[in-house]
Design an enzyme around this catalytic site. Structure first.
Site, PDB file in Angstrom:
ATOM      1  N   ARG A  43       0.841  -1.247  -0.130  1.00 11.08           N
ATOM      2  CA  ARG A  43      -0.081   0.125   0.061  1.00 11.08           C
ATOM      3  C   ARG A  43       0.882   1.262   0.255  1.00 11.08           C
ATOM      4  NH1 ARG A  43       2.784   1.835   3.148  1.00 11.08           N
ATOM      5  NH2 ARG A  43       2.755   1.417   5.560  1.00 11.08           N
ATOM      6  N   GLU A  49      -0.216   9.667   8.976  1.00 13.10           N
ATOM      7  CA  GLU A  49       1.067   8.728   9.155  1.00 13.10           C
ATOM      8  C   GLU A  49       1.140   8.784  10.874  1.00 13.10           C
ATOM      9  OE1 GLU A  49       2.137   6.507   7.162  1.00 13.10           O
ATOM     10  OE2 GLU A  49       2.501   8.152   5.729  1.00 13.10           O
ATOM     11  N   HIS A  50       1.324   7.409  11.141  1.00 10.83           N
ATOM     12  CA  HIS A  50       1.714   7.197  12.581  1.00 10.83           C
ATOM     13  C   HIS A  50       0.374   7.644  13.304  1.00 10.83           C
ATOM     14  CE1 HIS A  50       5.823   5.796  12.585  1.00 10.83           C
ATOM     15  NE2 HIS A  50       5.816   6.387  11.689  1.00 10.83           N
ATOM     16  N   ASP A  52      -2.556   5.351  13.008  1.00 11.75           N
ATOM     17  CA  ASP A  52      -3.412   4.302  13.320  1.00 11.75           C
ATOM     18  C   ASP A  52      -3.381   3.605  14.596  1.00 11.75           C
ATOM     19  OD1 ASP A  52      -1.000   3.292  12.656  1.00 11.75           O
ATOM     20  OD2 ASP A  52      -1.777   1.732  11.280  1.00 11.75           O
ATOM     21  N   GLY A 143       8.847   1.403   2.731  1.00 12.54           N
ATOM     22  CA  GLY A 143       7.698   1.934   3.414  1.00 12.54           C
ATOM     23  C   GLY A 143       6.442   1.621   2.736  1.00 12.54           C
ATOM     24  N   SER A 145       4.871  -1.652   2.805  1.00  9.40           N
ATOM     25  CA  SER A 145       4.391  -2.336   3.539  1.00  9.40           C
ATOM     26  C   SER A 145       4.509  -3.898   2.926  1.00  9.40           C
ATOM     27  CB  SER A 145       2.802  -2.075   3.610  1.00  9.40           C
ATOM     28  OG  SER A 145       2.169  -2.591   4.661  1.00  9.40           O
ATOM     29  N   SER A 146       5.750  -4.052   2.443  1.00 13.61           N
ATOM     30  CA  SER A 146       5.898  -5.621   1.932  1.00 13.61           C
ATOM     31  C   SER A 146       5.708  -6.570   3.139  1.00 13.61           C
ATOM     32  CB  SER A 146       7.327  -5.691   1.228  1.00 13.61           C
ATOM     33  OG  SER A 146       8.351  -5.224   2.353  1.00 13.61           O
ATOM     34  N   ASP A 190      -2.037  -1.146   7.453  1.00 15.29           N
ATOM     35  CA  ASP A 190      -1.398  -1.917   6.428  1.00 15.29           C
ATOM     36  C   ASP A 190      -2.129  -3.266   6.166  1.00 15.29           C
ATOM     37  OD1 ASP A 190       0.292  -0.161   6.755  1.00 15.29           O
ATOM     38  OD2 ASP A 190       1.801  -1.182   7.654  1.00 15.29           O
ATOM     39  N   LYS A 234      11.398  -1.663  10.063  1.00 21.74           N
ATOM     40  CA  LYS A 234      10.812  -0.930  11.347  1.00 21.74           C
ATOM     41  C   LYS A 234      11.097  -1.996  12.440  1.00 21.74           C
ATOM     42  CE  LYS A 234       5.782  -1.750  10.657  1.00 21.74           C
ATOM     43  NZ  LYS A 234       5.681  -2.414   9.476  1.00 21.74           N
TER      44      LYS A 234
HETATM   45  C1  GLA Z   1       3.908   1.103   9.749  1.00 23.60           C
HETATM   46  C2  GLA Z   1       2.654   0.578  10.540  1.00 23.60           C
HETATM   47  C3  GLA Z   1       1.364   0.904  10.288  1.00 23.60           C
HETATM   48  C4  GLA Z   1       1.483   2.394  10.678  1.00 23.60           C
HETATM   49  C5  GLA Z   1       2.614   3.232   9.823  1.00 23.60           C
HETATM   50  C6  GLA Z   1       2.540   4.630   9.925  1.00 23.60           C
HETATM   51  O1  GLA Z   1       3.535   0.757   8.179  1.00 23.60           O
HETATM   52  O2  GLA Z   1       2.781  -1.036  10.260  1.00 23.60           O
HETATM   53  O3  GLA Z   1       0.380   0.496  11.110  1.00 23.60           O
HETATM   54  O4  GLA Z   1       1.602   2.980  11.749  1.00 23.60           O
HETATM   55  O5  GLA Z   1       4.017   2.610   9.958  1.00 23.60           O
HETATM   56  O6  GLA Z   1       1.655   5.493   9.606  1.00 23.60           O
END
Ligand code: GLA
EC number: 2.7.1.157
Length: 458
Positions: A43, A49-50, A52, A143, A145-146, A190, A234
């Site tokens: 996605r 951002e940050h 959820d 970033g 979301s793989s 994600d 992360k």
């Molecule tokens: C990562 C986390 C998400 C979200 C983003 C930042 O992708 O998996 O849940 O917190 O960082 O927006």
């Protein structure tokens, strides 16, 4: 809609080159044919951002890039995983004894998270094994979301192998929870978009209860993703969890300041809901209640009337117990202002679909500044890339995903797209001191893609 499971499609594998290649590789690896295939997309988060994990809505869309897995259930208890990318070694384990090592974010652990999530949901101790071959084309640690796409794909693979059904919402919730076995305290964005995405529309994802609403993006603009080429995994550092904990502590201090039952509060959104006030008012409460100097663990304990031991063992996560300072004011300001920007973005898209590119771009620019200055989740390369994108015609540009590296997303008027791509390519990737590996250089326009699917050979 809320109870509907992911779609199952019959296809002619021979007509889909990627599937056909995967089938052939599967054949030569396992000596048999896959019984079904599952795909789950990555996605791009357009804005939000940050927030959820603080309980606030976000606005992502699925990208076309995905995780694709060819699967054959077997009669033994062995789970065998292979990957078409030779950088990711084969892995095999007994399906009755899944161990996820939090200290090393190895690729197969993300598969195991999805597998274990489904196993636990149905309370199954004895799962049959599978042969799986994974083929991903989402740039890793960028970033997009793989990792969550792999968790979601593995969850749907396991569900399909069991012949069971779950709604997309249930699957998203299970996978969001089970990805935390890897050690990061992510929110649910994600996994939600990977299951709930629909082609042609971005989604407003709301939590508690989880739901997704279409957000039609303006036709006069395209969204362009560009990789800063700085890798950020992360799960390999504590940056991400530190932010989650700073938000949790800020929520507790704000709740205490307002005379709420602070020990029950975990998320910044709960403070707002309990006070019944607007996001703008929450920004003023933050100014009154918190100071901009960093807080030491001792000061936090004094404010809450708890011991250092209670702070460490009852509030903080394992990898944040020894953090020496927490910036609570800055993180809360980011979260409440970003949550408001998401709602404005959606409102603009709904109410005035034409000539809004500039307004949407401005919200994205504000979001980047807040991520950079208040949330401190940017890095020099991302800031430089954002500046270059704006210079060459983006109305707005920002980091997307967790940050500290990875990609930017920019909103670009349709007529400026060709020039934009050429100029950013030259200025960032071929710039004088740049030495980026060619496989990492990605710069592409993207459209809202569809969500996770199961394919059966027709
Ligand atoms: C990562 C986390 C998400 C979200 C983003 C930042 O992708 O998996 O849940 O917190 O960082 O927006």
């Amino acid at each position: 809609m809320a109870t509907e499971g992911p779609a199952m499609r019959r296809i002619q594998v021979a007509e889909h080159p990627r599937l056909l290649k995967l089938k052939e590789m599967f054949n030569s690896k396992f000596g048999s044919s896959p019984k079904f295939y599952v795909r789950a997309p990555g996605r791009v988060n357009i804005i939000g951002e940050h927030i959820d994990y603080c309980g606030y809505s976000v606005l992502p869309m699925a990208v076309e890039q995905d995780m694709l897995i060819a699967v054959e259930p077997v009669k033994t208890n062995t789970l065998q995983l292979g990957n078409t990318n030779p950088l990711y070694p084969d892995f095999s384990t007994s399906s009755n004894n899944i161990q996820i090592d939090k200290t090393k974010p190895l690729w197969h652990n993300y598969f195991l998270c999805g597998f274990k999530g489904i196993q636990e949901h149905f309370g199954l101790s004895d799962l049959t094994g599978m042969n799986c071959l994974v083929d991903g084309n989402i740039p890793p640690s960028s970033g997009l979301s793989s990792s969550s796409a792999l968790v979601c794909c593995a969850g749907l693979v396991t569900l399909t192998a069991l012949g069971m059904n779950l709604s997309k919402v249930e699957l998203a919730e299970i996978c969001a929870k089970s990805e935390r076995y890897i050690g990061t305290e992510g929110g649910g964005m994600d996994q939600s978009i990977s299951f709930l995405a629909e082609e042609g529309t971005a989604k407003l994802i709301e939590f508690s209860p989880l739901r997704a609403t279409d957000v039609k993006l303006p036709s006069g603009a395209v969204f362009v993703i560009a990789n800063s080429c700085v890798e950020m995994n992360k799960a390999a550092t504590s940056h991400f969890n530190i932010r989650v904990m700073e938000c949790r502590l800020a929520a507790k201090l704000l709740a205490k300041h307002k005379g709420l039952q602070w020990n029950k509060v975990l998320r910044l959104e709960e403070v707002q809901a309990q006070l019944g006030i607007s996001l703008e008012e929450m920004l003023s409460v933050t100014e009154d209640a918190l100071h901009s100097d960093p807080y030491s663990p001792e000061e936090i304990c004094m404010c809450l009337g708890i011991s250092l031991d209670e702070l460490r063992t009852q509030i903080l996560s394992q990898n944040t117990r020894d953090v020496p300072i927490f910036k609570l004011y800055q993180r809360a300001k980011h979260v409440y202002s970003e949550a408001a920007r998401v709602l404005q973005f959606k409102k603009i898209c709904e109410e005035a679909p034409d000539n809004v590119v500039q307004q949407l771009g401005e919200l994205m620019n504000q979001s980047h500044r807040s991520c950079r200055d208040m949330y401190e989740c940017s890095c020099p390369e991302l800031d430089q890339l954002v500046d270059i994108c704006r210079k060459f015609g983006a109305q707005g540009s920002r980091l997307t995903g967790a940050g500290w590296g990875g990609c930017t997303v920019s909103i670009v008027p349709v007529d400026k797209l060709p020039g934009f791509l050429a100029n950013v390519q030259e200025a960032f990737y071929q710039g004088s001191d740049a030495s980026f590996a060619p496989e990492k250089q990605s710069l592409f326009a993207t459209k809202p893609g569809g969500g996770a699917l199961v394919f059966l050979e027709a």
